[in-house]
Design a protein around this motif. Structure first.
Motif, mmCIF file in Angstrom:
data_model
loop_
_atom_site.group_PDB
_atom_site.id
_atom_site.type_symbol
_atom_site.label_atom_id
_atom_site.label_comp_id
_atom_site.label_asym_id
_atom_site.label_seq_id
_atom_site.Cartn_x
_atom_site.Cartn_y
_atom_site.Cartn_z
ATOM 1 N N GLY A 69 0.815 -1.214 0.000
ATOM 2 C CA GLY A 69 0.000 0.000 0.000
ATOM 3 C C GLY A 69 0.844 1.257 0.000
ATOM 4 O O GLY A 69 0.527 2.229 0.701
ATOM 5 N N VAL A 70 1.906 1.265 -0.799
ATOM 6 C CA VAL A 70 2.820 2.402 -0.822
ATOM 7 C C VAL A 70 2.199 3.541 -1.623
ATOM 8 O O VAL A 70 1.839 3.385 -2.786
ATOM 9 N N ARG A 71 2.087 4.687 -0.989
ATOM 10 C CA ARG A 71 1.447 5.839 -1.615
ATOM 11 C C ARG A 71 2.513 6.743 -2.247
ATOM 12 O O ARG A 71 3.453 7.160 -1.581
ATOM 13 N N VAL A 72 2.370 6.998 -3.546
ATOM 14 C CA VAL A 72 3.277 7.908 -4.239
ATOM 15 C C VAL A 72 2.446 8.915 -5.023
ATOM 16 O O VAL A 72 1.403 8.571 -5.589
ATOM 17 N N PRO A 73 2.884 10.165 -5.062
ATOM 18 C CA PRO A 73 2.129 11.176 -5.816
ATOM 19 C C PRO A 73 2.245 10.946 -7.314
ATOM 20 O O PRO A 73 3.197 10.315 -7.799
ATOM 21 N N ASP A 74 1.284 11.460 -8.051
ATOM 22 C CA ASP A 74 1.317 11.319 -9.507
ATOM 23 C C ASP A 74 2.547 11.991 -10.103
ATOM 24 O O ASP A 74 2.980 11.623 -11.201
ATOM 25 N N SER A 75 3.133 12.923 -9.391
ATOM 26 C CA SER A 75 4.342 13.585 -9.881
ATOM 27 C C SER A 75 5.526 12.633 -9.947
ATOM 28 O O SER A 75 6.560 12.962 -10.533
ATOM 29 N N ARG A 76 5.399 11.439 -9.365
ATOM 30 C CA ARG A 76 6.450 10.432 -9.444
ATOM 31 C C ARG A 76 6.128 9.336 -10.459
ATOM 32 O O ARG A 76 6.825 8.330 -10.528
ATOM 33 N N ARG A 77 5.072 9.527 -11.207
ATOM 34 C CA ARG A 77 4.811 8.639 -12.345
ATOM 35 C C ARG A 77 5.732 9.059 -13.488
ATOM 36 O O ARG A 77 5.827 10.230 -13.812
ATOM 37 N N ILE A 78 6.404 8.100 -14.116
ATOM 38 C CA ILE A 78 7.344 8.398 -15.195
ATOM 39 C C ILE A 78 6.702 8.024 -16.529
ATOM 40 O O ILE A 78 6.281 6.888 -16.731
ATOM 41 N N GLY A 79 6.636 8.981 -17.437
ATOM 42 C CA GLY A 79 6.002 8.733 -18.720
ATOM 43 C C GLY A 79 4.499 8.686 -18.596
ATOM 44 O O GLY A 79 3.915 9.029 -17.561
ATOM 45 N N GLU A 80 3.845 8.235 -19.667
ATOM 46 C CA GLU A 80 2.389 8.165 -19.677
ATOM 47 C C GLU A 80 1.913 6.873 -19.029
ATOM 48 O O GLU A 80 2.651 5.897 -18.919
ATOM 49 N N GLU A 81 0.664 6.872 -18.605
ATOM 50 C CA GLU A 81 0.061 5.640 -18.119
ATOM 51 C C GLU A 81 0.066 4.614 -19.255
ATOM 52 O O GLU A 81 -0.273 4.919 -20.389
ATOM 53 N N GLY A 82 0.481 3.391 -18.941
ATOM 54 C CA GLY A 82 0.539 2.343 -19.940
ATOM 55 C C GLY A 82 1.821 2.316 -20.748
ATOM 56 O O GLY A 82 2.011 1.431 -21.585
ATOM 57 N N GLN A 83 2.731 3.247 -20.500
ATOM 58 C CA GLN A 83 3.991 3.317 -21.248
ATOM 59 C C GLN A 83 5.124 2.569 -20.543
ATOM 60 O O GLN A 83 6.229 2.441 -21.085
#
Length: 402
Positions: free
Chosen positions: A235-249
């Protein structure tokens, strides 16, 4: 007895800066890494202090942009640095390769804001990374991974990333993670959508995030100083600002990273093989039997010649692939070939080095047996050599028919 320092390789380097860089790396390898390699590997000691030194001297960000803490070095040079480090101690050479792999996603696919915020610390600020793709039930079939990242609102939004913000919650277990439990950040591939490769997204997860934990390191036949462990995300919570690239990429990012990472493994393999050859030559020229050095016997001389030839061929192969990469040309096939040939060469050369040393080669008093144990893992990590053959064949004959 202490390991013998590898004989300097006569390298073709593109610039005076590169030659100075290799000299610096050789000095560090000779004085800071090699002298304690055997003892620390035997004790299972992870040399974090060495990675701190490498970060401080700019050696953890070599192929990345200087504006973000890197050194703007081409892969042609970076890989030869890896070879020098791996010849001194594979735990260090492979560790630098894994750190570079872990930084790849953000450096290549991150936004400008993400690179400015995170890369300086990752490349030259003392941080150490780990790459989280494999899982207990998905190794070679990485696209079947089960670790899941779910948005707080229950799913993806149709609005832009800037508008939606919010957090992701990551749950799952990654396996066979180099630096698991000692890394400062994890580049994590997690499922955010449909089954298969198109439903995977990449995230940059700090190691101190709540819910991140590591299992006890695996007990391995070699590289005992490099921790390999499962990493749990509860259940590790990370902000969307730590998503790299697009969703599904994420899967495309992972494969792109592995093309470069395989070149790192190839260079490390040649480093281990070169160290084993140097040990074998040194022993053969000094060992007397029947009144003369055993290096005088033709059977052994031919063995040494074959070892040296395969090492030179491997070095030429990984450098040719690196130059394609540096020129911005496709290199995936050549990277797979380099990984395949160089790691098979390392296995063969290290086995032969043990044979040259005879009974002494089978003892821990000499490093040949350690080189042989370490070489084996290089045929497995970052895509087994069977997977490399599949990759090469697809480039030659197209995808398999079903």
């Amino acid at each position: 007895m202490p390991d013998r320092a590898p004989q300097p390789v006569d390298r073709q380097l593109p610039t005076d800066e590169a030659r100075d860089l290799i000299s610096l790396v050789r000095d560090i390898a000779q004085h800071e890494i090699a002298p304690t390699a055997a003892e620390e590997e035997g004790a299972g000691h992870f040399p974090r202090e060495v990675f701190t030194l490498l970060s401080r001297t700019g050696l953890l960000g070599l192929p990345y942009a200087s504006e973000h803490g890197g050194a703007d070095q081409p892969y042609e040079v970076y890989l030869q640095v890896l070879e020098e480090l791996a010849a001194a101690r594979l735990t260090v050479g492979l560790g630098v390769s894994v750190h570079t792999l872990s930084s790849y996603a953000l450096a290549t696919y991150g936004t400008k804001e993400q690179r400015v915020e995170h890369l300086p610390a990752m490349l030259g600020g003392g941080l150490l990374g780990a790459y989280c793709l494999s899982e207990p039930s998905s190794g070679s079939d990485a696209a079947s991974l089960r670790t899941r990242a779910v948005r707080e609102d229950g799913g993806p939004s149709r609005v832009s990333a800037v508008e939606r913000g919010g957090d992701w919650v990551i749950t799952g277990t990654k396996a066979w993670i180099t630096h698991g439990g000692v890394a400062d950040f994890y580049t994590v591939m997690a499922r955010t959508g449909e089954e298969g490769p198109r439903g995977i997204t990449a995230f940059l997860v700090p190691a101190d995030a709540e819910g991140v934990s590591a299992a006890a390191p695996e007990k391995k036949m070699g590289m005992k100083g490099s921790p390999t462990a499962q990493v749990h995300f509860d259940g590790v919570r990370v902000p969307d600002s730590r998503r790299i690239g697009e969703e599904g990429q994420g899967f495309a990012i992972a494969l792109s990273a592995l093309d470069s990472g395989r070149l790192g493994i190839a260079a490390c393999a040649i480093g281990v093989a070169q160290a084993a050859l140097d040990e074998a030559v040194g022993y053969a020229t000094g060992r007397q039997q029947f009144g003369r050095p055993i290096a005088d016997f033709q059977g052994l001389r031919f063995m040494l010649a074959d070892m040296a030839t395969q090492i030179e061929a491997g070095r030429a192969l990984y450098l040719a692939a690196a130059r394609l990469r540096d020129a911005g040309r496709p290199f995936a096939k050549q990277a797979a070939m380099a990984k395949l040939h160089c790691t098979d060469t390392a296995m063969k050369v290290t086995i032969d080095a043990v044979q040259v040393l005879g009974g002494y080669g089978y003892t821990a008093d000499f490093p040949a047996e350690r080189y042989m144990r370490e070489a084996k893992v290089l045929q497995i990590v970052e895509g087994t050599n069977q997977i490399q053959r599949m990759v090469i064949a697809r480039h030659l004959a197209g995808p398999e028919t079903r």
